[in-house]
Design a protein around this motif. Structure first.
Motif, PDB file in Angstrom:
ATOM      1  N   LEU A 130      11.226  12.098  -3.418  1.00  0.00           N
ATOM      2  CA  LEU A 130      10.887  12.872  -2.246  1.00  0.00           C
ATOM      3  C   LEU A 130       9.674  12.269  -1.502  1.00  0.00           C
ATOM      4  N   VAL A 131       8.685  11.872  -2.278  1.00  0.00           N
ATOM      5  CA  VAL A 131       7.494  11.277  -1.664  1.00  0.00           C
ATOM      6  C   VAL A 131       7.848   9.970  -0.958  1.00  0.00           C
ATOM      7  N   PHE A 132       8.686   9.153  -1.598  1.00  0.00           N
ATOM      8  CA  PHE A 132       9.071   7.868  -1.017  1.00  0.00           C
ATOM      9  C   PHE A 132       9.797   8.062   0.312  1.00  0.00           C
TER      10      PHE A 132
ATOM     11  N   VAL B  30       7.393   9.314   3.030  1.00  0.00           N
ATOM     12  CA  VAL B  30       6.541   8.253   3.587  1.00  0.00           C
ATOM     13  C   VAL B  30       7.346   7.358   4.541  1.00  0.00           C
ATOM     14  N   ARG B  31       8.576   7.013   4.147  1.00  0.00           N
ATOM     15  CA  ARG B  31       9.419   6.181   4.995  1.00  0.00           C
ATOM     16  C   ARG B  31       9.761   6.887   6.308  1.00  0.00           C
ATOM     17  N   LEU B  32       9.999   8.184   6.245  1.00  0.00           N
ATOM     18  CA  LEU B  32      10.312   8.943   7.449  1.00  0.00           C
ATOM     19  C   LEU B  32       9.137   8.921   8.432  1.00  0.00           C
ATOM     20  N   VAL B  33       7.931   9.139   7.914  1.00  0.00           N
ATOM     21  CA  VAL B  33       6.739   9.089   8.772  1.00  0.00           C
ATOM     22  C   VAL B  33       6.567   7.691   9.361  1.00  0.00           C
TER      23      VAL B  33
ATOM     24  N   VAL C 266       0.836  -1.199   0.000  1.00  0.00           N
ATOM     25  CA  VAL C 266       0.000   0.000   0.000  1.00  0.00           C
ATOM     26  C   VAL C 266       0.874   1.253   0.000  1.00  0.00           C
ATOM     27  N   GLU C 267       2.008   1.175   0.745  1.00  0.00           N
ATOM     28  CA  GLU C 267       2.907   2.319   0.761  1.00  0.00           C
ATOM     29  C   GLU C 267       3.453   2.606  -0.648  1.00  0.00           C
TER      30      GLU C 267
END
Length: 436
Positions: free
Chosen positions: A417-419, A422-425, A371-372
């Protein structure tokens, strides 16, 4: 010295403790005399009624009635001497008739003969011991004496001894006779009045405590079949546990709980009675030792008779009490084993549940990663769309650049940047969960 003692802190029960040793003095009995002793089981509710009945006797005999109920009370009314003693679970009444002369008829003239008519019949409580003791002077012809004694005891088998170094002879049968009373005869040879009183007191205590100690025997016999049944049930359950058969744990625990409840009910009903039996038996043995009996030829002594008959009965009660305690411990051990078995089964189920949850967690994690990935594409798509609008606005405003080239180069940058965002969150939430 009195002033010094008054300055000390005296225990409030000090005087009572001193008087306790003198609360039940020995009788002083002349010879001849007739004694009747009655022991009555009494409840707390019956004690007040018995005391009022005791006061009525004084009024009927023309004397002042006692005001306060005490543990031991003795009064003399002419040739009648009476004593009332209160014990833990029974009250004892001793009636001494001093009017009988040398020509009195043994066991026809008794200690209760001078009582007012109808008074004894109204005594409340449950009679356990009731017996007559006839005190006479010994004759010089033992054979003639023995023939008369057999007649007075209605031909029953006699138990006799010569206590206190032969100063007296004591006869009895330890049976009920035609009048419903037991009988003892004391033939005095060379005893003083105080010695006769102590000997008679010992006989009354032996017979009373003997009967009180036997109250537990019917209870022991009544309890034994149930104990056998519970013992068999427990043996079957224990063997099933040892054989590791498939058992219905809930049903087995219910059976064990039922057995434990029955045992506790028996213990609650019998513990006091069995403990009292042991205490009364010890008192009997102590009183027998104090008799210092010598054997009369051809007859059992009182000590021999008691040892042969009373001790096995008391040991039967002790055996039942021990079986109750043993069954209680065995039920506890079986219950512990059953609970351990249930806990192991629950732990196994929990382990399987945890394994299943772990597998589901892994699947959910893989789905989450999927889903990510899809969310990165979706967010990137919308961001690129917004970026395209911004490029179109800038191009229309007069900026000269290749929109397609800039847009194409921005797509991988936006997705990267989006990837990483998302990983940081994702990692921040993991760390927060670990801290909690």
């Amino acid at each position: 010295m009195d002033l010094l003692l008054n300055q000390l802190d005296l225990h409030p029960l000090r005087a009572e403790l001193y008087n306790e040793l003198h609360s039940r003095p020995f009788h002083v009995l002349p010879c001849p005399a007739q004694v009747t002793h009655i022991a009555v089981l009494t409840t707390p509710d019956q004690r007040s009624a018995q005391f009022r009945h005791w006061q009525d006797l004084h009024i009927m005999l023309g004397e002042d009635a006692p005001v306060e109920d005490v543990s031991c009370y003795e009064a003399t009314f002419g040739s009648l001497r009476i004593r009332r003693e209160m014990h833990m679970e029974f009250a004892s009444y001793t009636f001494i008739n001093l009017a009988g002369g040398e020509d009195h008829q043994p066991f026809r003239d008794t200690g209760i003969s001078p009582l007012p008519e109808g008074w004894l019949e109204q005594l409340t409580g449950t009679v356990v011991a009731a017996f007559h003791i006839d005190i006479q002077q010994a004759t010089k012809s033992p054979k003639t004496e023995l023939a008369q004694i057999r007649h007075w005891f209605e031909g029953e088998r006699l138990v006799g001894s010569s206590p206190w170094e032969g100063k007296a002879r004591v006869w009895g049968t330890f049976k009920l006779h035609s009048d419903g009373f037991g009988r003892f005869m004391v033939l005095n040879r060379d005893m003083s009045d105080s010695q006769l009183g102590r000997l008679t007191q010992r006989l009354m205590e032996i017979e009373t405590y003997r009967l009180m100690s036997l109250l537990a025997l019917p209870l022991a016999r009544e309890t034994t079949p149930s104990l056998n049944d519970m013992d068999q049930q427990l043996a079957v359950i224990t063997q099933s546990l040892a054989d590791n058969h498939d058992l219905d744990e809930r049903e087995v625990l219910a059976d064990l709980t039922n057995i434990a409840a029955r045992i506790e009910a028996f213990r609650a009903h019998s513990t006091f009675r069995f403990s009292a039996t042991r205490a009364y038996h010890r008192l009997v043995l102590t009183r027998l030792e104090e008799l210092r009996e010598d054997e009369l030829s051809g007859h059992l002594t009182i000590t021999e008779f008691m040892t042969r008959r009373l001790t096995p009965a008391v040991e039967t009660c002790e055996s039942v009490k021990d079986r109750l305690e043993d069954l209680s411990r065995r039920v506890d051990r079986a219950s512990d084993m059953m609970r351990t078995r249930v806990e192991l089964a629950i732990q196994s189920q929990n382990q399987q549940l945890l394994s299943s949850m772990d597998r589901r967690s892994k699947i959910q994690l893989m789905m989450q990663h999927t889903v990510e990935g899809l969310s990165v594409v979706a967010i990137s798509y919308y961001l690129v769309g917004l970026l395209k609008l911004a490029l179109d606005s800038a191009y229309d405003a007069g900026l000269d650049f290749d929109k397609s080239l800039v847009l194409g180069l921005s797509i991988p940058v936006v997705m990267a940047l989006v990837f990483f965002g998302v990983r940081l969150v994702h990692h921040r939430f993991i760390k927060l969960a670990q801290k909690q």
